[in-house]
Design an enzyme around this catalytic site. Structure first.
Site, mmCIF file in Angstrom:
data_model
loop_
_atom_site.group_PDB
_atom_site.id
_atom_site.type_symbol
_atom_site.label_atom_id
_atom_site.label_comp_id
_atom_site.label_asym_id
_atom_site.label_seq_id
_atom_site.Cartn_x
_atom_site.Cartn_y
_atom_site.Cartn_z
ATOM 1 N N MET A 142 0.818 -1.210 0.000
ATOM 2 C CA MET A 142 0.000 0.000 0.000
ATOM 3 C C MET A 142 0.858 1.268 0.000
ATOM 4 S SD MET A 142 -2.918 -1.172 2.757
ATOM 5 C CE MET A 142 -3.889 0.327 2.528
ATOM 6 N N HIS A 143 0.182 2.394 -0.189
ATOM 7 C CA HIS A 143 0.710 3.745 0.044
ATOM 8 C C HIS A 143 1.710 4.234 -0.998
ATOM 9 C CE1 HIS A 143 -1.130 2.916 3.877
ATOM 10 N NE2 HIS A 143 -0.151 2.149 4.295
ATOM 11 N N ASP A 179 -2.471 -5.094 0.467
ATOM 12 C CA ASP A 179 -1.886 -6.375 0.871
ATOM 13 C C ASP A 179 -2.496 -6.934 2.150
ATOM 14 O OD1 ASP A 179 -0.723 -4.363 2.395
ATOM 15 O OD2 ASP A 179 1.341 -4.926 1.945
#
Length: 477
Positions: A77-78, A232
């Site tokens: 992520m991110h 995830d």
């Protein structure tokens, strides 16, 4: 048949399952991370595309995929993947553990709108402060941004040609109205961005597009549905059957996650707990996140020249912690500190502190970091009675006993088999392609349960208190 693609930090994994969720094939392609400066962590998105090509071709080589029905996606992520108007990548992707944008994160977090709308602290690892860093330090690149994609959604763009994100991953950008499950124009405006620069949103179990015809032909696959997928951890929860309120898992991966599924929206930003959308409609989840879990053991492995397996092989029976403490803040920490600048510490080293004692201190330090996450979740009203233990570090029985005793609740160890984010992605593909519901996300068979050692609970609790005091003591140094 259904494929799950999981884009991890160190590898991309593909699995193939049948309609009964039996594993038919799997293939993993390694990836590398570039760290050009302290606090930086980047990857070239072209490496993800090549890894996906290689993995899909390997799956195709192992099986006749003419009956393939859907593909699901999971990913770290991110990450900030910035594209121009022609869909070309403008710079390397800044990953989840890139903390250079701590000043930008502090500035955004000082604006109450971000916590009010997203339900979260603005962490340096989140996407919005990374893009703000680009605006401040690379303005010529910022001016050319046509789309901002999360890592797995860049893979989706490669597979389908469509700009699409889903709720669980989008919730980690700091631009999503997490309660309303939509982009916030208020937060985008505060970030000098527009909705046109964001991808279209779907739920993780919904179709997001189809495999491009030319690509499908080149890979020897039919032009199947591609599911929305999940970040995830949300995808791992789908794979582990953590979808009902009150169920939980602990992930001992590169980073560490204590994850609890919720049937309602329960934000509490002050605790530094992440409150995100789940990958299923009408559900949310909370996470306590630590940045170095098995990564801390790998650091000790590099330091000592001994493999992680060698370090943990002969630790004997669980014992009370020694005076030696390890604070696993090798790259800063999220829950509960939101501190990008703190760094790891060994404290109370003695002449007698050998590699084995250092190993036990590292395993205990990570367990105490998880105990901090437990306490942060409890402050929101979420109490965990037991949870599933997953991730590479969960192969260490000694570490699981440390964790169960430090946390004070039992850990369930799955029987051998596939139950992680790749399976979660494949299950989301089943839902998107067939209309199946969340009931297919069943928990794995349990091989054994690790109970807390009640004889040592007080000693671990006392050491956890010293651990927390140590953070306060070293923070100002």
């Amino acid at each position: 048949m259904f494929i799950g693609l999981d884009l991890g930090t160190s590898s991309l994994k593909a699995i193939l399952i049948d309609e009964r969720q039996r594993l038919l094939a799997e293939h993993t392609v390694p990836l590398t991370v570039q760290r050009r400066h302290d606090g930086w962590s980047e990857q070239d998105p072209a490496a993800w595309v090549q890894a996906a090509r290689d993995a899909l071709r390997a799956i195709r080589a192992q099986n006749d995929c003419r009956t393939l029905t859907g593909i699901g996606l999971s990913g770290h992520m991110h990450g900030a993947t910035l594209l121009d108007a022609d869909g070309q990548v403008l710079r390397p992707c800044m990953l989840w553990n890139d903390t250079r944008s701590f000043a930008e994160a502090q500035a955004f977090d000082a604006d109450p709108a971000f916590r009010d709308i997203t339900g979260n602290i603005v962490f340096p690892g989140f996407t919005a402060p990374k893009v703000e860093w680009v605006r401040r330090h690379e303005p010529e690149i910022f001016a050319r941004i046509a789309k901002v994609l999360l890592p797995k959604d860049y893979l989706r763009f490669f597979l389908t040609g469509d700009y699409v994100a889903e709720m669980s991953d989008a919730a980690g950008t700091c631009w999503l109205d997490t309660r309303g499950r939509d982009w916030s124009q208020v937060l985008l405006s505060k970030s000098h961005l527009t909705r046109d620069q964001m991808p279209r949103l779907v739920e993780g179990s919904e179709p997001s597009g189809r495999l491009r015809g030319a690509l499908a032909q080149a890979l020897g696959l039919p032009p199947v549905v591609v599911a929305g997928g999940g970040g995830d951890n949300a995808a791992a929860a789908i794979g582990a059957g953590v979808v009902q309120d009150g169920t939980a898992f602990l992930s001992l991966g590169t980073s560490g996650v204590l994850f609890a599924a919720n049937d309602g929206y329960r934000p509490d930003p002050a605790t530094a707990v992440h409150t995100f959308c789940h990958a299923l409609p009408g559900t949310w989840h909370q996470m306590g996140v630590i940045l170095a879990a098995s990564d801390a053991l790998q650091w000790l492995s590099r330091l000592t020249g001994r493999s992680a397996a060698e370090l943990t092989a002969d630790l004997g029976d669980l014992r009370a912690p020694s005076r030696t403490l390890f604070l696993p803040y090798l790259g800063g920490e999220r829950t509960p500190h939101n501190d990008a600048q703190i760094r790891g510490q060994f404290l109370n080293l003695e002449h007698a502190t050998d590699a084995q004692a250092a190993t036990r201190a590292v395993l205990e330090g990570v367990a105490f970091a998880f105990a901090d996450c437990r306490d942060a979740l409890a402050a929101t009203g979420t109490t965990i009675q037991r949870c599933l233990a997953i991730g590479g570090g969960a192969r260490s029985a000694y570490w699981l006993h440390v964790l169960a005793t430090a946390l004070g609740f039992p850990l369930d160890v799955p029987a051998q088999g596939e139950f992680g984010a790749a399976l979660g992605a494949a299950r989301l593909a089943i839902m998107a392609a067939t209309g199946a519901r969340a009931e297919i996300a069943t928990p794995p068979d349990i091989a054994r349960r690790i109970e807390p050692d009640q004889r040592l609970r007080a000693a671990f609790a006392d050491t956890h208190a010293r651990y927390r005091a140590a953070y306060t003591a070293v923070k100002g140094l």
